[in-house]
Design an enzyme around this catalytic site. Structure first.
Site, PDB file in Angstrom:
ATOM      1  N   GLU A 150       6.793  -3.094 -14.241  1.00 59.33           N
ATOM      2  CA  GLU A 150       6.851  -4.526 -13.913  1.00 59.33           C
ATOM      3  C   GLU A 150       6.283  -4.808 -12.533  1.00 59.33           C
ATOM      4  OE1 GLU A 150       9.323  -2.765 -15.153  1.00 59.33           O
ATOM      5  OE2 GLU A 150      10.043  -3.737 -16.990  1.00 59.33           O
ATOM      6  N   PHE A 155      26.466  -4.758 -19.488  1.00 57.37           N
ATOM      7  CA  PHE A 155      25.323  -3.842 -19.494  1.00 57.37           C
ATOM      8  C   PHE A 155      24.084  -4.521 -18.877  1.00 57.37           C
ATOM      9  CE2 PHE A 155      21.630  -2.359 -22.158  1.00 57.37           C
ATOM     10  CZ  PHE A 155      21.537  -1.097 -21.607  1.00 57.37           C
ATOM     11  N   GLN A 156      23.486  -3.879 -17.907  1.00 58.49           N
ATOM     12  CA  GLN A 156      22.268  -4.344 -17.226  1.00 58.49           C
ATOM     13  C   GLN A 156      22.450  -5.632 -16.414  1.00 58.49           C
ATOM     14  OE1 GLN A 156      19.245  -4.423 -20.359  1.00 58.49           O
ATOM     15  NE2 GLN A 156      18.579  -2.385 -19.731  1.00 58.49           N
ATOM     16  N   VAL A 158      -2.904   0.033   0.658  1.00 57.36           N
ATOM     17  CA  VAL A 158      -2.364   0.158   2.013  1.00 57.36           C
ATOM     18  C   VAL A 158      -2.394   1.643   2.369  1.00 57.36           C
ATOM     19  CG1 VAL A 158      -0.202   0.024   3.333  1.00 57.36           C
ATOM     20  CG2 VAL A 158      -0.981  -1.915   1.975  1.00 57.36           C
ATOM     21  N   PHE A 160      -2.371   7.866   6.499  1.00 56.97           N
ATOM     22  CA  PHE A 160      -2.154   6.773   7.452  1.00 56.97           C
ATOM     23  C   PHE A 160      -0.860   7.005   8.236  1.00 56.97           C
ATOM     24  CE2 PHE A 160      -1.055   2.488   8.847  1.00 56.97           C
ATOM     25  CZ  PHE A 160      -2.281   2.024   9.274  1.00 56.97           C
TER      26      PHE A 160
HETATM   27  C1  LIG Z   1      -2.292  -0.838   7.052  1.00 56.39           C
HETATM   28  C2  LIG Z   1      -2.645  -2.216   7.518  1.00 56.39           C
HETATM   29  C3  LIG Z   1      -3.259  -2.404   8.734  1.00 56.39           C
HETATM   30  C4  LIG Z   1      -3.644  -3.682   9.164  1.00 56.39           C
HETATM   31  N1  LIG Z   1      -4.325  -3.839  10.338  1.00 56.39           N
HETATM   32  C5  LIG Z   1      -4.864  -5.054  10.642  1.00 56.39           C
HETATM   33  C6  LIG Z   1      -5.725  -5.240  11.759  1.00 56.39           C
HETATM   34  O1  LIG Z   1      -6.015  -4.305  12.497  1.00 56.39           O
HETATM   35  N2  LIG Z   1      -6.230  -6.472  11.966  1.00 56.39           N
HETATM   36  C7  LIG Z   1      -5.944  -7.546  11.157  1.00 56.39           C
HETATM   37  O2  LIG Z   1      -6.442  -8.636  11.362  1.00 56.39           O
HETATM   38  N3  LIG Z   1      -5.101  -7.411  10.133  1.00 56.39           N
HETATM   39  C8  LIG Z   1      -4.581  -6.196   9.846  1.00 56.39           C
HETATM   40  N4  LIG Z   1      -3.773  -6.066   8.753  1.00 56.39           N
HETATM   41  C9  LIG Z   1      -3.433  -7.262   7.993  1.00 56.39           C
HETATM   42  C10 LIG Z   1      -2.353  -8.078   8.706  1.00 56.39           C
HETATM   43  O3  LIG Z   1      -1.098  -7.485   8.478  1.00 56.39           O
HETATM   44  C11 LIG Z   1      -2.340  -9.533   8.203  1.00 56.39           C
HETATM   45  O4  LIG Z   1      -2.199  -9.538   6.814  1.00 56.39           O
HETATM   46  C12 LIG Z   1      -3.615 -10.284   8.552  1.00 56.39           C
HETATM   47  O5  LIG Z   1      -3.989 -10.106   9.890  1.00 56.39           O
HETATM   48  C13 LIG Z   1      -3.387 -11.755   8.298  1.00 56.39           C
HETATM   49  O6  LIG Z   1      -4.608 -12.348   8.088  1.00 56.39           O
HETATM   50  P1  LIG Z   1      -4.749 -13.939   8.113  1.00 56.39           P
HETATM   51  O7  LIG Z   1      -4.216 -14.460   9.379  1.00 56.39           O
HETATM   52  O8  LIG Z   1      -6.152 -14.207   7.755  1.00 56.39           O
HETATM   53  O9  LIG Z   1      -3.886 -14.403   6.829  1.00 56.39           O
HETATM   54  P2  LIG Z   1      -2.405 -14.974   6.672  1.00 56.39           P
HETATM   55  O10 LIG Z   1      -1.417 -14.121   7.352  1.00 56.39           O
HETATM   56  O11 LIG Z   1      -2.224 -15.169   5.218  1.00 56.39           O
HETATM   57  O12 LIG Z   1      -2.419 -16.375   7.412  1.00 56.39           O
HETATM   58  C14 LIG Z   1      -3.105 -17.474   6.924  1.00 56.39           C
HETATM   59  C15 LIG Z   1      -2.655 -18.714   7.680  1.00 56.39           C
HETATM   60  O13 LIG Z   1      -3.480 -19.794   7.270  1.00 56.39           O
HETATM   61  C16 LIG Z   1      -2.676 -20.917   6.990  1.00 56.39           C
HETATM   62  N5  LIG Z   1      -3.409 -21.731   6.017  1.00 56.39           N
HETATM   63  C17 LIG Z   1      -3.521 -21.548   4.688  1.00 56.39           C
HETATM   64  N6  LIG Z   1      -4.340 -22.454   4.156  1.00 56.39           N
HETATM   65  C18 LIG Z   1      -4.779 -23.227   5.180  1.00 56.39           C
HETATM   66  C19 LIG Z   1      -5.694 -24.315   5.274  1.00 56.39           C
HETATM   67  N7  LIG Z   1      -6.311 -24.817   4.192  1.00 56.39           N
HETATM   68  N8  LIG Z   1      -5.922 -24.852   6.493  1.00 56.39           N
HETATM   69  C20 LIG Z   1      -5.291 -24.365   7.606  1.00 56.39           C
HETATM   70  N9  LIG Z   1      -4.419 -23.353   7.565  1.00 56.39           N
HETATM   71  C21 LIG Z   1      -4.186 -22.778   6.374  1.00 56.39           C
HETATM   72  C22 LIG Z   1      -1.371 -20.353   6.502  1.00 56.39           C
HETATM   73  O14 LIG Z   1      -0.331 -21.300   6.656  1.00 56.39           O
HETATM   74  C23 LIG Z   1      -1.228 -19.123   7.393  1.00 56.39           C
HETATM   75  O15 LIG Z   1      -0.556 -19.437   8.580  1.00 56.39           O
HETATM   76  C24 LIG Z   1      -3.351  -4.795   8.341  1.00 56.39           C
HETATM   77  C25 LIG Z   1      -2.689  -4.618   7.137  1.00 56.39           C
HETATM   78  C26 LIG Z   1      -2.344  -3.344   6.710  1.00 56.39           C
HETATM   79  C27 LIG Z   1      -1.680  -3.189   5.374  1.00 56.39           C
HETATM   80  C1  LIG Z   2       5.925   1.239  -0.896  1.00 55.55           C
HETATM   81  C2  LIG Z   2       5.610   1.836   0.439  1.00 55.55           C
HETATM   82  N1  LIG Z   2       6.133   3.011   0.805  1.00 55.55           N
HETATM   83  C3  LIG Z   2       5.814   3.559   1.998  1.00 55.55           C
HETATM   84  C4  LIG Z   2       4.974   2.922   2.864  1.00 55.55           C
HETATM   85  C5  LIG Z   2       4.609   3.538   4.216  1.00 55.55           C
HETATM   86  N2  LIG Z   2       3.195   3.956   4.152  1.00 55.55           N
HETATM   87  C6  LIG Z   2       2.184   3.193   4.615  1.00 55.55           C
HETATM   88  S1  LIG Z   2       0.687   3.848   4.379  1.00 55.55           S
HETATM   89  C7  LIG Z   2       1.341   5.225   3.670  1.00 55.55           C
HETATM   90  C8  LIG Z   2       0.459   6.355   3.223  1.00 55.55           C
HETATM   91  C9  LIG Z   2      -0.460   5.995   2.126  1.00 55.55           C
HETATM   92  O1  LIG Z   2      -0.953   7.193   1.604  1.00 55.55           O
HETATM   93  P1  LIG Z   2      -2.188   7.247   0.625  1.00 55.55           P
HETATM   94  O2  LIG Z   2      -2.047   6.227  -0.445  1.00 55.55           O
HETATM   95  O3  LIG Z   2      -2.373   8.642   0.189  1.00 55.55           O
HETATM   96  O4  LIG Z   2      -3.393   6.769   1.542  1.00 55.55           O
HETATM   97  P2  LIG Z   2      -3.983   7.516   2.836  1.00 55.55           P
HETATM   98  O5  LIG Z   2      -3.424   6.827   4.013  1.00 55.55           O
HETATM   99  O6  LIG Z   2      -3.615   8.954   2.749  1.00 55.55           O
HETATM  100  O7  LIG Z   2      -5.437   7.323   2.706  1.00 55.55           O
HETATM  101  C10 LIG Z   2       2.740   5.142   3.629  1.00 55.55           C
HETATM  102  C11 LIG Z   2       3.628   6.198   3.098  1.00 55.55           C
HETATM  103  C12 LIG Z   2       4.476   1.673   2.453  1.00 55.55           C
HETATM  104  N3  LIG Z   2       3.660   0.950   3.222  1.00 55.55           N
HETATM  105  N4  LIG Z   2       4.780   1.174   1.224  1.00 55.55           N
END
Ligand SMILES: Cc1cc2nc3c(=O)[nH]c(=O)nc-3n(C[C@H](O)[C@H](O)[C@H](O)COP(=O)(O)OP(=O)(O)OC[C@H]3O[C@@H](n4cnc5c(N)ncnc54)[C@H](O)[C@@H]3O)c2cc1C
Ligand SMILES: Cc1ncc(C[n+]2csc(CCOP(=O)(O)OP(=O)(O)O)c2C)c(N)n1
Length: 573
Positions: free
Chosen positions: A51, A113-114, A381, A466
């Protein structure tokens, strides 16, 4: 004519609102709904194996189409499994309705159940979550849920006991027949005038744009042109901002470009447009900060803000542009662009083949070159997020999905499923980590069952790389990150996919080409190097200390070889 039951009315209401499919896993308490679905063409049942996949897939569909998408889970554990995917949808602000089937209504409260209480469980990851306890509530409660998901952009849940779904409906038709409203939200005239005055006085403006810039590309470029302003983007803004953009200076943040960081640091006014970029350390300390967002509650969430305005990006910029003077001094822009070209060159130089094991940037660069111009990518991620941010080129037609706000592993495959079934003609490519793929591996089987020709590229580094990197940076010895992996290509073959392995750099191009051309689902396992450092644009003293501490600990614990390895992979190429 026989009267409809509640499940039939529910499906008719969804179909009337344009919902084409429902993702889920069947179960006793969902029988009313799946049985009614069997007897009609729309919406169609998208049978997945977990799911959580259903929720991620619905979220991907909603992100790509902007329309309501639906997932469902049976009572108790069935709908509990939806929850992580729904968190992702909710935090990404995509309109998703979840149907959480519930135990028989007369058993609620008995510890049956559930038994769970979906109204409590889903409260945190939804704008609306209500129990339908009798037929007379339908379709009104459903319509309120749908309307809430659309209007507030996020998740709405209805909990529906299996017996209520099978009872005769009281109302026989949907009540709402209007298309989705498209309001234009703009700051007041006085606010626009004040904003223009302030911007006209600035000499070094930098724009930080995010996902809220979707649909406002032309206005954004015109704004940057008037202000001679470099544009930095946040990750979710990449697909909407980076392309056809002479003002682009890359992303900021730990995974970003040094040029993005410096353009923000060196400005006198930072103009934030539709972004919720979360990392406080990357905001400038001394600049005047202006934030424009559709949602007032977003203003000032991440940094101090000197001027906050509520408006949608397109409407606001259209009102603002005529009031702006053409800036002549482009020194800030030119310096930022020069820095960007240098940073880009540095990153491109990292995309070389690799020696013993393949460099992941090389794989993504190759994929970028070979993929269709309108390909839809999803990235797990983990390190795949880094490679996608740095090496995939967006062009206004390509799309990029990730779990960027919620940050959940295992998102890429399920999002690719939702992307593919909702966009049958498009090339859909999942960039999966070996940890991420394994986490929801069961849904590799769905690709064949749903006839979804997704291409899965697995970055096999035999580690939760990561996290390993984070551990190193934090100065702790990495632990619990080894992955003893199977042969994913063989597993894919067994699941009816084309399964390929690229062991050497020379095999990357032919394998990717073969997979992309293959008329059906395919998986390419690429054996990539494990210690591929992704240097942040700014290394804090804390991180630096952490890093040398790691080296010290590694050497003390007799893992000196690893340091040499790390240096080889990252420095000598
Ligand atoms: C492993 C990992 C590493 C990351 N590292 C980075 C990094 O180094 N740099 C980075 O940038 N991100 C990184 N991210 C992503 C980060 O966590 C955020 O998701 C991202 O920065 C948010 O992007 P955003 O501001 O474009 O989007 P959002 O967080 O979705 O924000 C969008 C905003 O726009 C507003 N909005 C929506 N529609 C409109 C509209 N029509 N007009 C005006 N406002 C509007 C919303 O209200 C909201 O406030 C990483 C994510 C992961 C998983
Ligand atoms: C559901 C969940 N569990 C744990 C984490 C913490 N976490 C972030 S990145 C990562 C490693 C991801 O490993 P993999 O998919 O093998 O990618 P890699 O970074 O090795 O390329 C973990 C454990 C998370 N973000 N989400």
């Amino acid at each position: 004519m026989a009267k409809k039951n509640v499940a039939e009315l529910l499906l008719e209401t969804l179909a009337g609102a344009g919902v084409e499919r429902v993702y889920g896993v069947a179960g006793d308490s969902l029988n009313g709904i799946t049985d009614a679905m069997r007897r009609r063409e729309h919406p169609r049942w998208m049978h997945v194996r977990h799911e959580e996949t259903a929720a991620f897939a619905a979220g991907a569909e909603a992100h790509l189409t902007g329309r309501l998408a639906v997932c469902a889970g049976s009572c108790g554990p069935g709908n509990l499994h939806l929850i992580n995917g729904l968190y992702d949808c909710h935090r990404s602000r995509v309109p998703v309705l979840a149907i959480a089937a519930q135990i028989p209504s007369h058993e609620i409260g008995s510890g049956y159940f559930q038994e769970t209480h979906p109204e409590h469980l889903f409260a945190q990851c939804s704008h609306y979550c209500e129990l339908v306890s009798q037929p007379a509530q339908m379709p009104r409660v459903l319509e309120i849920a749908m309307q809430t998901a659309l209007a507030r952009r996020g998740v709405a849940v209805i909990a529906l006991p299996g017996d209520v779904a099978l009872r005769e409906a009281v109302e026989q038709q949907p009540r709402l027949h209007f298309p989705e409203p498209q309001p234009q939200v703009c700051p007041s005239d006085d606010e626009i005038t004040a904003l223009a005055q302030m911007l006209n006085q600035s000499t070094k403006t930098t724009i930080l744009g995010g996902a809220g810039c979707a649909g406002a590309h032309a206005e954004l470029i015109a704004l940057a042109g008037k202000l001679q302003a470099p544009i930095v983007h946040a990750m979710r803004g990449k697909e909407f901002i980076e392309y056809d953009n002479p003002f682009d200076v890359g992303m900021t943040g730990l995974l970003g470009f040094s040029s993005g960081y410096h353009a923000m640091l060196n400005c006198d006014v930072l103009l934030m447009l539709g972004t919720d970029f979360p990392y406080q350390q990357f905001f400038p300390q001394d600049a005047t900060i202006v934030q424009i967002d559709l949602r007032g509650e977003q203003l000032g969430r991440r940094t101090k803000v000197d001027y906050g305005f509520v408006g949608d990006t397109k409407t606001t910029l259209r009102a603002l542009l005529p009031k702006l003077e053409q800036r002549q001094n482009d020194a800030h822009l030119q310096a930022s662009l020069a820095h960007y070209h240098q940073a880009r060159k540095g990153l491109d130089e990292l995309a070389t083949e690799g020696h013993r094991r393949i460099h992941p940037p090389y794989v993504v660069r190759m994929l970028d070159e070979l993929a269709a111009q309108d390909a839809i990518f999803s990235c797990d991620v983990g390190t795949p997020t880094i490679w996608a941010a740095r090496y995939l080129t967006m062009n206004g037609h390509r799309r990029l999905l990730g779990s960027f706000n919620h940050g959940s592993m295992a998102n890429a495959l399920p999002q690719a499923i939702g992307a593919q079934v909702s966009h049958p003609g498009r090339q859909v490519i999942a960039l999966s980590g070996d940890g991420g793929l394994a986490m929801l591996l069961g849904d590799l089987l769905s690709l064949r069952q749903l006839q979804a020709p997704v291409k899965v590229i697995v970055f096999k580094n035999d580690a939760l790389a990561f996290v390993e990197l984070e551990m190193k940076a934090a100065g702790v010895l990495d632990f619990g990150t080894d992955l003893h992996n199977p042969d994913f290509a063989k597993m894919a073959e067994a699941a009816g996919l084309l399964g390929l392995t690229a062991d050497t750099p020379e095999q990357v191009r032919p394998m990717l080409t073969q997979a992309l051309r293959y008329d059906g689902p395919a998986l390419v396992e690429v054996r990539v190097s494990r210690q591929e450092l992704s240097m942040p644009p700014t290394i804090t003293l804390e991180q630096m200390t952490g890093f040398s501490l790691f080296m010290l600990k590694a050497v003390l614990s007799g893992r000196g070889d690893e340091i040499v390895d790390l240096a080889k992979v990252n420095l000598f190429r």
